[in-house]
Design a protein around this motif. Structure first.
Motif, mmCIF file in Angstrom:
data_model
loop_
_atom_site.group_PDB
_atom_site.id
_atom_site.type_symbol
_atom_site.label_atom_id
_atom_site.label_comp_id
_atom_site.label_asym_id
_atom_site.label_seq_id
_atom_site.Cartn_x
_atom_site.Cartn_y
_atom_site.Cartn_z
ATOM 1 N N GLY A 185 25.378 28.980 42.316
ATOM 2 C CA GLY A 185 24.934 30.369 42.456
ATOM 3 C C GLY A 185 25.066 30.951 43.853
ATOM 4 N N PRO A 186 24.674 30.217 44.909
ATOM 5 C CA PRO A 186 24.767 30.791 46.260
ATOM 6 C C PRO A 186 26.179 30.766 46.848
ATOM 7 C CG PRO A 186 23.074 29.066 46.098
ATOM 8 C CD PRO A 186 23.941 28.946 44.900
ATOM 9 N N PHE A 187 27.140 30.107 46.153
ATOM 10 C CA PHE A 187 28.429 29.821 46.789
ATOM 11 C C PHE A 187 29.636 30.491 46.152
ATOM 12 C CE2 PHE A 187 25.986 25.652 47.015
ATOM 13 C CZ PHE A 187 25.442 25.911 48.260
ATOM 14 N N TRP A 188 29.620 30.727 44.834
ATOM 15 C CA TRP A 188 30.866 31.046 44.145
ATOM 16 C C TRP A 188 31.542 32.308 44.676
ATOM 17 C CZ3 TRP A 188 31.548 35.615 41.563
ATOM 18 C CH2 TRP A 188 30.401 36.337 41.224
ATOM 19 N N ASP A 189 30.747 33.359 44.965
ATOM 20 C CA ASP A 189 31.370 34.594 45.436
ATOM 21 C C ASP A 189 31.908 34.442 46.860
ATOM 22 O OD1 ASP A 189 28.777 34.351 46.314
ATOM 23 O OD2 ASP A 189 28.213 36.438 45.988
ATOM 24 N N GLY A 190 31.220 33.656 47.696
ATOM 25 C CA GLY A 190 31.715 33.392 49.047
ATOM 26 C C GLY A 190 32.994 32.575 49.029
ATOM 27 N N ASN A 191 33.089 31.655 48.080
ATOM 28 C CA ASN A 191 34.303 30.837 47.972
ATOM 29 C C ASN A 191 35.529 31.686 47.649
ATOM 30 O OD1 ASN A 191 32.715 28.591 48.421
ATOM 31 N ND2 ASN A 191 32.602 27.992 46.277
ATOM 32 N N GLU A 192 35.337 32.732 46.854
ATOM 33 C CA GLU A 192 36.459 33.584 46.477
ATOM 34 C C GLU A 192 36.986 34.412 47.649
ATOM 35 O OE1 GLU A 192 35.259 35.883 43.106
ATOM 36 O OE2 GLU A 192 35.238 34.148 41.746
ATOM 37 N N VAL A 193 36.168 34.559 48.692
ATOM 38 C CA VAL A 193 36.619 35.299 49.873
ATOM 39 C C VAL A 193 37.828 34.624 50.518
ATOM 40 C CG1 VAL A 193 35.949 36.037 52.195
ATOM 41 C CG2 VAL A 193 34.360 36.326 50.297
ATOM 42 N N TRP A 194 37.901 33.301 50.390
ATOM 43 C CA TRP A 194 39.047 32.586 50.950
ATOM 44 C C TRP A 194 40.353 33.051 50.309
ATOM 45 C CZ3 TRP A 194 39.161 28.468 54.609
ATOM 46 C CH2 TRP A 194 37.905 28.142 55.149
ATOM 47 N N LEU A 195 40.328 33.323 49.017
ATOM 48 C CA LEU A 195 41.529 33.815 48.332
ATOM 49 C C LEU A 195 41.872 35.222 48.802
ATOM 50 C CD1 LEU A 195 43.731 33.638 46.197
ATOM 51 C CD2 LEU A 195 42.050 34.418 44.500
ATOM 52 N N ILE A 196 40.868 36.078 48.928
ATOM 53 C CA ILE A 196 41.108 37.447 49.389
ATOM 54 C C ILE A 196 41.709 37.427 50.796
ATOM 55 C CG2 ILE A 196 39.991 39.631 49.997
ATOM 56 C CD1 ILE A 196 37.869 38.935 47.828
ATOM 57 N N THR A 197 41.165 36.545 51.647
ATOM 58 C CA THR A 197 41.673 36.445 53.020
ATOM 59 C C THR A 197 43.095 35.909 53.040
ATOM 60 O OG1 THR A 197 39.407 35.998 53.751
ATOM 61 C CG2 THR A 197 41.173 35.537 55.314
ATOM 62 N N ALA A 198 43.374 34.911 52.198
ATOM 63 C CA ALA A 198 44.733 34.356 52.132
ATOM 64 C C ALA A 198 45.726 35.411 51.665
ATOM 65 C CB ALA A 198 44.759 33.146 51.203
ATOM 66 N N GLY A 199 45.330 36.184 50.639
ATOM 67 C CA GLY A 199 46.205 37.251 50.162
ATOM 68 C C GLY A 199 46.431 38.322 51.209
ATOM 69 N N GLY A 200 45.354 38.685 51.935
ATOM 70 C CA GLY A 200 45.495 39.675 53.006
ATOM 71 C C GLY A 200 46.378 39.187 54.130
ATOM 72 N N ALA A 201 46.230 37.904 54.486
ATOM 73 C CA ALA A 201 47.068 37.326 55.545
ATOM 74 C C ALA A 201 48.531 37.283 55.119
ATOM 75 C CB ALA A 201 46.571 35.920 55.889
ATOM 76 N N MET A 202 48.761 36.958 53.862
ATOM 77 C CA MET A 202 50.129 36.933 53.345
ATOM 78 C C MET A 202 50.752 38.328 53.374
ATOM 79 S SD MET A 202 51.411 35.715 49.557
ATOM 80 C CE MET A 202 50.624 34.120 49.679
ATOM 81 N N PHE A 203 49.969 39.325 52.960
ATOM 82 C CA PHE A 203 50.464 40.704 52.948
ATOM 83 C C PHE A 203 50.817 41.179 54.358
ATOM 84 C CE2 PHE A 203 49.332 45.220 53.512
ATOM 85 C CZ PHE A 203 50.277 45.801 52.682
#
Length: 337
Positions: free
Chosen positions: A50-68
């Motif tokens: 519960g305290p982690f799942w949404d924060g973990n997804e930030v890594w994907l958003i950051t990776a996608g932003g860095a790739m873009f």
């Protein structure tokens, strides 16, 4: 070090962090409908992430932003060629997030069962499709001279990619089961240990099959210059050791080993790509590389300064959140979901 190489490494680190962290909460979501039929135990299982799942997804958003920002041609070709797969993955992850919030809004067992299976689907689909995507990175996809994807959706669903998808699905499931042995107590913890031991078998078998298959379907090992590949062998050794650590009740070390297996597997794939970012199955001259797919030196330089300032802050904050919520979750405690 060239800025293109620096950003390729950073994107590798971001995807590695995403698969390590999101991997265990994908695994927990996959196991949710099978670990127990009692609502209190299912709520406890969800509370472990519960305290982690949404924060973990930030890594994907950051990776996608860095790739873009760093490699716009890579981003454009990837998101056009993998459009349907990525859309399906995005919808699954959105539905999963909604399910976490909605299942506790009504006490009807059918309502909660629906959202529990939504969490399962929203976890299993991305876990499978990320393996499919990475396999196509290294196997090659039809990219033409204009850096455009020239295939269809079903080009991505080849036997090799599906084998990788099943492998990632099985490893994430094992990773989630081992995580539950760390975060639960009493009878639920015993179930988690038994589940982890069962999940270990397909994870190891599929990993071995995928490694052998990779030798015939890709140039990964020869491109690494290491045969048959030291890093992937270490990954398998870490995975094999999990069963012995579980037998010794060393759940912390077992979780570290599943994490190492995931991290080393991801690093192997990106090392095998470098300096390519996408392999063209039509003509090697049409491969996308860190050079022909990158932004300007000026853009990369500005981004490097920003990353140097903010990435450490993000790491410190996320590390702090894991420390705060490090305690085990029991069926007798406060349950939010």
């Amino acid at each position: 070090m060239e800025l293109q190489t620096l950003w390729f490494i950073l994107i590798t680190v971001l995807f590695t962090g995403f698969f390590f962290l999101e991997g265990f909460d994908f695994g927990v979501g996959i196991l949710l409908p099978f670990m127990s039929r009692e609502d209190i135990e299912r709520r406890t299982i969800i509370n472990t992430i519960g305290p982690f799942w949404d924060g973990n997804e930030v890594w994907l958003i950051t990776a996608g932003g860095a790739m873009f920002a760093a490699f716009p041609e890579w981003y454009a070709t990837l998101f056009s060629g993998f459009y349907l797969a990525l859309l399906l993955m995005l919808v699954a992850m959105i539905f999963r997030g909604v399910a976490f919030e909605f299942r506790s809004k009504h006490s009807d067992p059918r309502w909660r069962s629906f959202w529990d299976w939504s969490i399962f689907a929203g976890s299993a689909i991305p876990a499978l499709l990320w393996g499919v995507a990475l396999a196509n990175f290294i196997r090659g996809i039809p990219i033409d001279a204009e850096m455009n994807y020239a295939g269809g959706f079903f080009n991505l669903l080849n036997p090799y990619a599906l084998a990788c998808g099943l492998t990632s699905l099985s490893i994430f499931t094992l990773h989630g089961a081992v995580f539950l042995t760390l975060k639960t107590t009493d009878a639920l913890q015993e179930k988690a240990v038994k589940t982890a031991k069962l999940a270990w078998v397909p994870a190891v078998l599929l990993s071995f099959i995928f490694m052998v298959y990779t030798n015939y379907e890709t140039d990964l090992y020869s491109h690494l210059g290491i045969n048959p590949g030291i890093i992937p062998i270490f990954s398998v050794i870490a995975l094999v050791s999990v069963i012995f650590l579980l037998q010794k009740n060393a759940a912390g070390w077992a979780f570290a080993m599943t994490g190492i297996a995931i991290a080393f597997s991801t690093i192997t794939i990106f090392m095998g790509l470098y300096p390519r970012v996408l392999v063209s199955s039509l003509d090697p001259a049409w491969n996308l590389t860190i050079y022909n797919a990158s932004s300007s030196e000026y853009t990369l330089g500005i981004m490097s300064i920003v990353a140097l300032l903010f990435v450490p802050l993000v790491l410190v904050y996320q590390g702090w959140s894991y420390w705060v919520f490090r305690q085990r979750v029991s069926t007798g405690g406060k349950l939010e979901y």
